[in-house]
Design a protein around this motif. Structure first.
Motif, PDB file in Angstrom:
ATOM      1  N   GLU A  29      46.037  83.049  86.355  1.00  0.00           N
ATOM      2  CA  GLU A  29      46.340  82.816  87.773  1.00  0.00           C
ATOM      3  C   GLU A  29      46.561  81.329  88.076  1.00  0.00           C
ATOM      4  N   THR A  30      46.151  80.447  87.147  1.00  0.00           N
ATOM      5  CA  THR A  30      46.304  79.005  87.411  1.00  0.00           C
ATOM      6  C   THR A  30      47.600  78.481  86.792  1.00  0.00           C
ATOM      7  N   VAL A  31      47.641  78.436  85.458  1.00  0.00           N
ATOM      8  CA  VAL A  31      48.827  78.000  84.706  1.00  0.00           C
ATOM      9  C   VAL A  31      48.882  78.867  83.444  1.00  0.00           C
ATOM     10  N   GLY A  52      50.054  69.167  70.066  1.00  0.00           N
ATOM     11  CA  GLY A  52      49.884  67.746  69.768  1.00  0.00           C
ATOM     12  C   GLY A  52      48.667  67.213  70.508  1.00  0.00           C
ATOM     13  N   ARG A  53      47.638  68.038  70.598  1.00  0.00           N
ATOM     14  CA  ARG A  53      46.445  67.665  71.371  1.00  0.00           C
ATOM     15  C   ARG A  53      45.468  66.875  70.514  1.00  0.00           C
ATOM     16  N   PRO A  54      44.937  65.752  71.050  1.00  0.00           N
ATOM     17  CA  PRO A  54      43.947  64.983  70.287  1.00  0.00           C
ATOM     18  C   PRO A  54      42.736  65.853  69.921  1.00  0.00           C
ATOM     19  N   ASP A  56      39.674  65.337  69.700  1.00  0.00           N
ATOM     20  CA  ASP A  56      38.392  65.170  70.393  1.00  0.00           C
ATOM     21  C   ASP A  56      38.415  65.715  71.824  1.00  0.00           C
ATOM     22  N   ASN A  57      39.465  66.449  72.173  1.00  0.00           N
ATOM     23  CA  ASN A  57      39.544  67.022  73.521  1.00  0.00           C
ATOM     24  C   ASN A  57      39.295  68.533  73.444  1.00  0.00           C
ATOM     25  N   PRO A  58      38.083  68.981  73.851  1.00  0.00           N
ATOM     26  CA  PRO A  58      37.704  70.388  73.636  1.00  0.00           C
ATOM     27  C   PRO A  58      38.509  71.376  74.472  1.00  0.00           C
ATOM     28  N   ILE A  61      37.004  78.437  76.704  1.00  0.00           N
ATOM     29  CA  ILE A  61      37.189  79.818  76.245  1.00  0.00           C
ATOM     30  C   ILE A  61      37.281  80.752  77.448  1.00  0.00           C
ATOM     31  N   HIS A  62      38.067  81.827  77.272  1.00  0.00           N
ATOM     32  CA  HIS A  62      38.303  82.792  78.345  1.00  0.00           C
ATOM     33  C   HIS A  62      37.637  84.111  77.991  1.00  0.00           C
ATOM     34  N   VAL A  63      36.877  84.648  78.944  1.00  0.00           N
ATOM     35  CA  VAL A  63      36.184  85.915  78.735  1.00  0.00           C
ATOM     36  C   VAL A  63      36.669  86.916  79.789  1.00  0.00           C
ATOM     37  N   GLY A 111      28.013  69.878  72.071  1.00  0.00           N
ATOM     38  CA  GLY A 111      26.997  70.934  72.101  1.00  0.00           C
ATOM     39  C   GLY A 111      27.217  71.888  73.270  1.00  0.00           C
ATOM     40  N   THR A 112      28.278  71.658  74.020  1.00  0.00           N
ATOM     41  CA  THR A 112      28.549  72.493  75.197  1.00  0.00           C
ATOM     42  C   THR A 112      29.891  73.190  75.052  1.00  0.00           C
ATOM     43  N   VAL A 113      30.079  74.235  75.879  1.00  0.00           N
ATOM     44  CA  VAL A 113      31.360  74.948  75.853  1.00  0.00           C
ATOM     45  C   VAL A 113      31.786  75.270  77.291  1.00  0.00           C
ATOM     46  N   ILE A 115      33.589  77.742  79.833  1.00  0.00           N
ATOM     47  CA  ILE A 115      33.888  79.188  79.842  1.00  0.00           C
ATOM     48  C   ILE A 115      34.474  79.579  81.202  1.00  0.00           C
ATOM     49  N   ARG A 116      35.532  80.397  81.173  1.00  0.00           N
ATOM     50  CA  ARG A 116      35.987  80.956  82.442  1.00  0.00           C
ATOM     51  C   ARG A 116      36.543  82.361  82.283  1.00  0.00           C
ATOM     52  N   MET A 117      36.450  83.133  83.373  1.00  0.00           N
ATOM     53  CA  MET A 117      37.040  84.474  83.417  1.00  0.00           C
ATOM     54  C   MET A 117      38.256  84.391  84.319  1.00  0.00           C
ATOM     55  N   PRO A 137      43.967  76.210  76.150  1.00  0.00           N
ATOM     56  CA  PRO A 137      44.288  75.094  77.030  1.00  0.00           C
ATOM     57  C   PRO A 137      45.579  75.441  77.766  1.00  0.00           C
ATOM     58  N   SER A 138      45.995  74.606  78.683  1.00  0.00           N
ATOM     59  CA  SER A 138      47.290  74.802  79.328  1.00  0.00           C
ATOM     60  C   SER A 138      48.373  74.737  78.246  1.00  0.00           C
ATOM     61  N   ALA A 139      49.424  75.570  78.411  1.00  0.00           N
ATOM     62  CA  ALA A 139      50.401  75.754  77.329  1.00  0.00           C
ATOM     63  C   ALA A 139      51.571  74.767  77.385  1.00  0.00           C
ATOM     64  N   GLU A 175      45.309  73.784  87.461  1.00  0.00           N
ATOM     65  CA  GLU A 175      44.295  74.368  86.597  1.00  0.00           C
ATOM     66  C   GLU A 175      42.960  74.597  87.330  1.00  0.00           C
ATOM     67  N   SER A 176      42.082  75.287  86.606  1.00  0.00           N
ATOM     68  CA  SER A 176      40.766  75.594  87.166  1.00  0.00           C
ATOM     69  C   SER A 176      39.933  74.335  87.408  1.00  0.00           C
ATOM     70  N   THR A 177      38.976  74.482  88.293  1.00  0.00           N
ATOM     71  CA  THR A 177      37.949  73.455  88.488  1.00  0.00           C
ATOM     72  C   THR A 177      37.034  73.488  87.263  1.00  0.00           C
ATOM     73  N   LEU A 190      33.858  67.985  86.865  1.00  0.00           N
ATOM     74  CA  LEU A 190      34.539  67.078  85.936  1.00  0.00           C
ATOM     75  C   LEU A 190      36.046  67.059  86.190  1.00  0.00           C
ATOM     76  N   ARG A 191      36.534  68.126  86.784  1.00  0.00           N
ATOM     77  CA  ARG A 191      37.961  68.180  87.132  1.00  0.00           C
ATOM     78  C   ARG A 191      38.100  69.036  88.385  1.00  0.00           C
ATOM     79  N   PRO A 192      38.681  68.468  89.469  1.00  0.00           N
ATOM     80  CA  PRO A 192      38.903  69.319  90.644  1.00  0.00           C
ATOM     81  C   PRO A 192      39.980  70.338  90.313  1.00  0.00           C
ATOM     82  N   PRO A 223      36.369  65.062  77.858  1.00  0.00           N
ATOM     83  CA  PRO A 223      37.160  64.163  77.024  1.00  0.00           C
ATOM     84  C   PRO A 223      38.645  64.118  77.408  1.00  0.00           C
ATOM     85  N   GLY A 224      39.158  65.212  77.990  1.00  0.00           N
ATOM     86  CA  GLY A 224      40.572  65.256  78.355  1.00  0.00           C
ATOM     87  C   GLY A 224      40.955  64.205  79.382  1.00  0.00           C
ATOM     88  N   MET A 225      39.971  63.684  80.113  1.00  0.00           N
ATOM     89  CA  MET A 225      40.279  62.803  81.228  1.00  0.00           C
ATOM     90  C   MET A 225      40.871  61.462  80.825  1.00  0.00           C
TER      91      MET A 225
HETATM   92  O1  TXA Z   1      43.130  76.760  84.532  1.00  0.00           O
HETATM   93  C1  TXA Z   1      42.778  76.341  83.420  1.00  0.00           C
HETATM   94  O2  TXA Z   1      41.645  75.854  83.216  1.00  0.00           O
HETATM   95  C2  TXA Z   1      43.795  76.470  82.271  1.00  0.00           C
HETATM   96  C3  TXA Z   1      44.072  77.964  82.028  1.00  0.00           C
HETATM   97  C4  TXA Z   1      44.966  78.197  80.854  1.00  0.00           C
HETATM   98  O3  TXA Z   1      42.856  78.643  81.892  1.00  0.00           O
HETATM   99  N1  TXA Z   1      43.290  75.820  81.094  1.00  0.00           N
HETATM  100  C5  TXA Z   1      43.184  74.458  80.991  1.00  0.00           C
HETATM  101  O4  TXA Z   1      42.694  73.994  79.794  1.00  0.00           O
HETATM  102  O5  TXA Z   1      43.517  73.711  81.889  1.00  0.00           O
HETATM  103  P1  TXA Z   1      42.825  72.475  79.309  1.00  0.00           P
HETATM  104  O6  TXA Z   1      42.339  72.496  77.914  1.00  0.00           O
HETATM  105  O7  TXA Z   1      44.199  72.010  79.547  1.00  0.00           O
HETATM  106  O8  TXA Z   1      41.793  71.708  80.188  1.00  0.00           O
HETATM  107  C6  TXA Z   1      40.402  71.888  79.995  1.00  0.00           C
HETATM  108  C7  TXA Z   1      39.639  70.660  80.444  1.00  0.00           C
HETATM  109  C8  TXA Z   1      39.934  69.416  79.621  1.00  0.00           C
HETATM  110  O9  TXA Z   1      39.988  68.285  80.478  1.00  0.00           O
HETATM  111  C9  TXA Z   1      38.726  69.324  78.686  1.00  0.00           C
HETATM  112  O10 TXA Z   1      38.453  67.994  78.296  1.00  0.00           O
HETATM  113  C10 TXA Z   1      37.621  69.891  79.559  1.00  0.00           C
HETATM  114  O11 TXA Z   1      38.226  70.930  80.312  1.00  0.00           O
HETATM  115  N2  TXA Z   1      36.547  70.502  78.746  1.00  0.00           N
HETATM  116  C11 TXA Z   1      36.652  71.564  77.904  1.00  0.00           C
HETATM  117  N3  TXA Z   1      35.471  71.812  77.294  1.00  0.00           N
HETATM  118  C12 TXA Z   1      34.597  70.903  77.754  1.00  0.00           C
HETATM  119  C13 TXA Z   1      33.212  70.618  77.500  1.00  0.00           C
HETATM  120  N4  TXA Z   1      32.488  71.335  76.645  1.00  0.00           N
HETATM  121  N5  TXA Z   1      32.654  69.584  78.176  1.00  0.00           N
HETATM  122  C14 TXA Z   1      33.372  68.860  79.049  1.00  0.00           C
HETATM  123  N6  TXA Z   1      34.674  69.071  79.337  1.00  0.00           N
HETATM  124  C15 TXA Z   1      35.285  70.070  78.689  1.00  0.00           C
END
Ligand code: TXA
Ligand code: MG
Length: 337
Positions: A29-31, A52-54, A56-58, A61-63, A111-113, A115-117, A137-139, A175-177, A190-192, A223-225
């Motif tokens: 529903e986001t991207v 081409g994602r670095p 160190d940018n985690p 996961i989608h459930v 040590g963290t993950v 998660i979103r539905m 991640p976003s595609a 994208e999601s918060t 961490l991300r609005p 780390p993505g920031m």
């Molecule tokens: O709406 C969304 O969230 C989309 C759709 C596809 O679900 N996904 C998305 O994923 O935007 P991505 O990978 O583009 O952005 C995820 C963000 C990144 O900034 C990443 O650094 C952060 O979430 N992130 C992921 N796991 C993390 C963790 N364990 N601790 C802190 N930040 C984390």
């Protein structure tokens, strides 16, 4: 690699590819997300390679249910339970202490993950049919605006991934918060994104907001920031209400020999657009929800045009406006006149 198009009616093809350890994009529903089996190390590595994602940018996961989240989080504090009940399925990712068979690369060694539905029938169906949590991640190619249509994905990733599931344009458009609840004493955004700070605070009380580095040597929490983001080929400049204004700004860039792209409300385009400018409407000035839905499409639109610079309109920061401004400021690398 040949990338195949997959229709909603042929979802079993996507399921099969995912179970074989391939990477497939699908709508949420986001991207659009670039999905792989989160428990398969080799499959997850293919996501990083295709984007081409670095390393160190985690990834998040989608459930497909709240119960499934319990399999991958060590501890689900009360606040996380409340957030899941209030906003899942929906655009809120929760960062928690991880557990279970999630591939190391998904969390980039943290040590963290996250998660979103997701609230999209195709995404939910794929998670159910594979029986796996899907890392996604976003595609987009790393650094580009996130894809809000299958065509955007195709332009970035054709030949680099096994399949693209078609599902029309996405609804939220941003994208999601990302909400960190791994330390329940200090919930932090961490991300609005699609769920606003106010909506979250109405459920769990005050939250911190930490979407940037406070100084150069800090390790960012998400780390993505720290990476360049959402950048189309042309430079983006925000036209502040307190600055020189649209008319002068347009003239200034035209005098420099630029072809000006205007990414703005229909009111602004009507007032300042001319035959010499190229414009993309974000809708009415009063409608930040629609502007958010159209932002990434608009940024990508100019790549197909003559425009050599994009002048963009800020929107009110309330509600999803906070996410809109966060993405626009990053796309513009904070360049404001
Ligand atoms: O709406 C969304 O969230 C989309 C759709 C596809 O679900 N996904 C998305 O994923 O935007 P991505 O990978 O583009 O952005 C995820 C963000 C990144 O900034 C990443 O650094 C952060 O979430 N992130 C992921 N796991 C993390 C963790 N364990 N601790 C802190 N930040 C984390
Ligand atoms: Mg992304």
């Amino acid at each position: 690699m040949e990338t195949i198009w997959i229709k909603e009616e042929e979802l079993e093809k996507a399921t099969q590819l995912l179970l074989e350890g391939e990477v497939v994009t699908f709508p949420t529903e986001t991207v659009y997300g670039l999905g792989a089996d989160a428990t398969n190390e080799e499959a997850v590595k293919k996501i990083y390679k295709a984007k081409g994602r670095p390393a160190d940018n985690p990834l998040i996961i989608h459930v497909s249910s709240i119960e499934q989240a319990y399999e991958y989080a060590e501890e689900i504090p009360k606040a996380a339970q409340k957030i899941m009940e209030a906003f899942w399925p929906g655009p809120c990712t929760i960062v928690l202490k991880k557990k279970g068979p999630i591939a190391q690369t998904v969390t980039a060694g943290l040590g963290t993950v996250g998660i979103r539905m997701p609230n999209h029938p195709i995404a939910l169906q794929l998670i159910k049919d594979t029986g796996k949590p899907l890392a996604a991640p976003s595609a987009n190619s790393s650094g580009k605006p996130s894809p809000t249509s299958a065509q955007h994905v195709y332009r970035d990733l054709n030949g680099k991934i096994a399949g693209i599931v078609e599902g029309g344009e996405t609804g939220v458009g941003l994208e999601s918060t990302v909400l960190d609840l791994s330390n329940p004493k200090s919930p932090t955004i961490l991300r609005p994104g699609g769920i606003s700070r106010n909506e979250i605070e109405a459920i769990i009380g005050p939250v911190k907001f930490n979407t940037g580095l406070t100084n150069q040597s800090d390790t960012p929490v998400a780390p993505g920031m720290k990476y360049t983001h959402y950048s189309p080929t042309e430079p983006v400049i925000i036209i502040s209400e307190k600055g020189i204004g649209w008319e002068k700004a347009i003239k200034k860039y035209q005098l420099d020999g630029e072809v000006v792209g205007i990414l703005a409300s229909q009111e602004t385009i009507k007032q300042f657009g001319t035959k010499e400018t190229v414009s993309f409407s974000l809708g009415e000035k009063s409608d930040v929800v629609l502007a958010s839905k159209r932002l990434f499409k608009g940024l990508r639109f100019f790549e197909e045009t003559e425009a050599t610079v994009i002048l963009a309109e800020p929107f009110n920061k309330s509600g999803i406006g906070e996410a809109y401004m966060n993405r626009l400021e990053k796309a513009a690398a904070y360049s404001v006149i």
